[in-house]
Scaffold this motif. Structure first.
Motif, PDB file in Angstrom:
ATOM      1  N   LEU A 101      18.727  47.199  13.264  1.00  0.00           N
ATOM      2  CA  LEU A 101      18.012  46.424  14.287  1.00  0.00           C
ATOM      3  C   LEU A 101      18.659  45.058  14.446  1.00  0.00           C
ATOM      4  N   ASP A 102      19.250  44.823  15.598  1.00  0.00           N
ATOM      5  CA  ASP A 102      19.917  43.552  15.883  1.00  0.00           C
ATOM      6  C   ASP A 102      19.089  42.772  16.900  1.00  0.00           C
ATOM      7  N   VAL A 103      18.473  41.689  16.445  1.00  0.00           N
ATOM      8  CA  VAL A 103      17.651  40.867  17.337  1.00  0.00           C
ATOM      9  C   VAL A 103      18.261  39.479  17.515  1.00  0.00           C
ATOM     10  N   ALA A 104      19.538  39.355  17.234  1.00  0.00           N
ATOM     11  CA  ALA A 104      20.198  38.045  17.269  1.00  0.00           C
ATOM     12  C   ALA A 104      20.149  37.405  18.649  1.00  0.00           C
ATOM     13  N   ASP A 105      20.115  38.214  19.715  1.00  0.00           N
ATOM     14  CA  ASP A 105      20.173  37.654  21.064  1.00  0.00           C
ATOM     15  C   ASP A 105      18.806  37.298  21.638  1.00  0.00           C
ATOM     16  N   ASN A 106      17.739  37.527  20.883  1.00  0.00           N
ATOM     17  CA  ASN A 106      16.406  37.185  21.364  1.00  0.00           C
ATOM     18  C   ASN A 106      15.768  36.192  20.404  1.00  0.00           C
ATOM     19  N   ALA A 107      15.520  34.986  20.884  1.00  0.00           N
ATOM     20  CA  ALA A 107      15.051  33.910  20.009  1.00  0.00           C
ATOM     21  C   ALA A 107      13.710  34.244  19.368  1.00  0.00           C
ATOM     22  N   PHE A 108      12.799  34.830  20.148  1.00  0.00           N
ATOM     23  CA  PHE A 108      11.477  35.137  19.596  1.00  0.00           C
ATOM     24  C   PHE A 108      11.587  36.142  18.453  1.00  0.00           C
ATOM     25  N   LEU A 109      12.287  37.257  18.705  1.00  0.00           N
ATOM     26  CA  LEU A 109      12.408  38.286  17.684  1.00  0.00           C
ATOM     27  C   LEU A 109      13.229  37.806  16.495  1.00  0.00           C
TER      28      LEU A 109
END
Length: 315
Positions: A101-109
């Motif tokens: 799970l890569d959430v690096a591009d979404n600040a909230f996540l």
């Protein structure tokens, strides 16, 4: 892995084990989806310990979990204690792999993942026990569904074995749910449509439990659940999330979730189609994203526009 379990003595000593996961596990955050409201008779948090009353395949059981410096300490009482202790690792997320799970591009996540490193998806390995309360939640408010669950479990369950907190109750098994008379369902505020669905579910309980052998959810498990009249996409997803540990089963058809996801990810409400579009970049992990949002404590603005209910829970 758990330590070898101790056999309970005739005086009712618990089976004990310590689960030492390779990574940190937040017990309360991970098991929160199993709670059906703040007064759930089968779920209780007392001090630093979490208690569950469980209807195991081998009988009723009480499970107490507490995080310690040595790991997660589990005590279990009752005929189902052996089964419950064996189920603890998967219940607390063993096999739930977040590494992709890569959430690096979404600040909230990205922030939520940083603040919730111990969040895992539970796998209870109990289909009917997760499916019945999901059916009770169809097309009613959470408050109504939780009241029905509370009333029915207290009336038709049994006191949790061992030194359980007062009022902790083991839910009925499939046969027990089928024995509840129609007027008791009515008294609990459950109409014939939902109670009939529970009856159909419990009539084929063994075949539903066999879906656990198919893995952590997926299309075939969903197909088998939805083959029962009254079980739709929402109910199947809610069940697979908890019973199978499905990481990619967002609850489509929920009144509140699309707006919550929209506000969290893009700052405005969306409908079901919009929610699925927002979650598409994380296909394979969509339920993990949903859990990050719900566990983060985020709430949508109260002044947000009202949305039309798009309820697919029977379809």
């Amino acid at each position: 892995m758990p330590d070898p379990a101790l056999t309970p003595d005739e005086a009712g000593a618990p089976i004990e084990t310590t689960y030492r996961p390779s990574e940190h596990v937040d017990v309360r955050a991970t098991l929160r989806p199993l709670s059906r409201g703040s007064d759930d008779p089968a779920f209780r948090v007392v001090g630093g310990a979490l208690w569950r009353a469980v209807r195991a395949p081998t009988g009723p059981a009480t499970l107490r979990l507490e995080s310690t410096t040595d790991g997660i300490r589990a005590h279990a009482w009752g005929p189902g204690a052996d089964w419950v202790v064996e189920a603890v690792p998967e219940m607390l997320g063993r096999g739930d792999d977040w590494s992709g799970l890569d959430v690096a591009d979404n600040a909230f996540l990205r922030d939520a993942r940083h603040r919730l490193p111990g969040l895992r998806l539970t796998r209870t390995n109990q289909v009917v026990q997760m499916l019945v309360p999901a059916v009770l939640e169809q097309k009613v408010t959470s408050r109504e569904a939780w009241r029905a669950w509370r009333d029915l479990v207290r009336r038709h369950g049994e006191p949790a074995p061992g030194p359980a907190p007062d009022g902790l109750v083991v839910p009925p098994d499939a046969a027990g749910w089928r024995r509840i008379p129609s007027w008791e369902w009515h008294r609990a505020g459950v109409g014939p449509q939902r109670s009939d669905t529970v009856m159909r579910v419990c009539a084929v309980a063994p075949s539903l439990e066999r879906t656990l052998a198919l893995g952590r959810g997926g299309p075939e498990v969903e197909r088998r659940l939805r083959s029962i009249p009254g079980i739709g996409v929402w109910t199947a997803a809610e069940t697979m999330q908890r019973a199978h540990g499905d990481a990619d089963s967002p609850s489509v058809g929920d009144y509140h979730l699309p707006a919550l996801v929209g506000w969290a990810l893009i700052g405005r409400p969306v409908d079901d189609d919009g929610m699925l579009e927002l979650l598409e970049p994380w296909r394979g992990h969509r339920e993990r994203v949903m859990r990050l949002i719900s566990a983060s404590g985020f709430s949508k603005p109260k002044f947000g526009p009202r949305m039309t209910i798009q309820d697919h829970r029977f379809h």
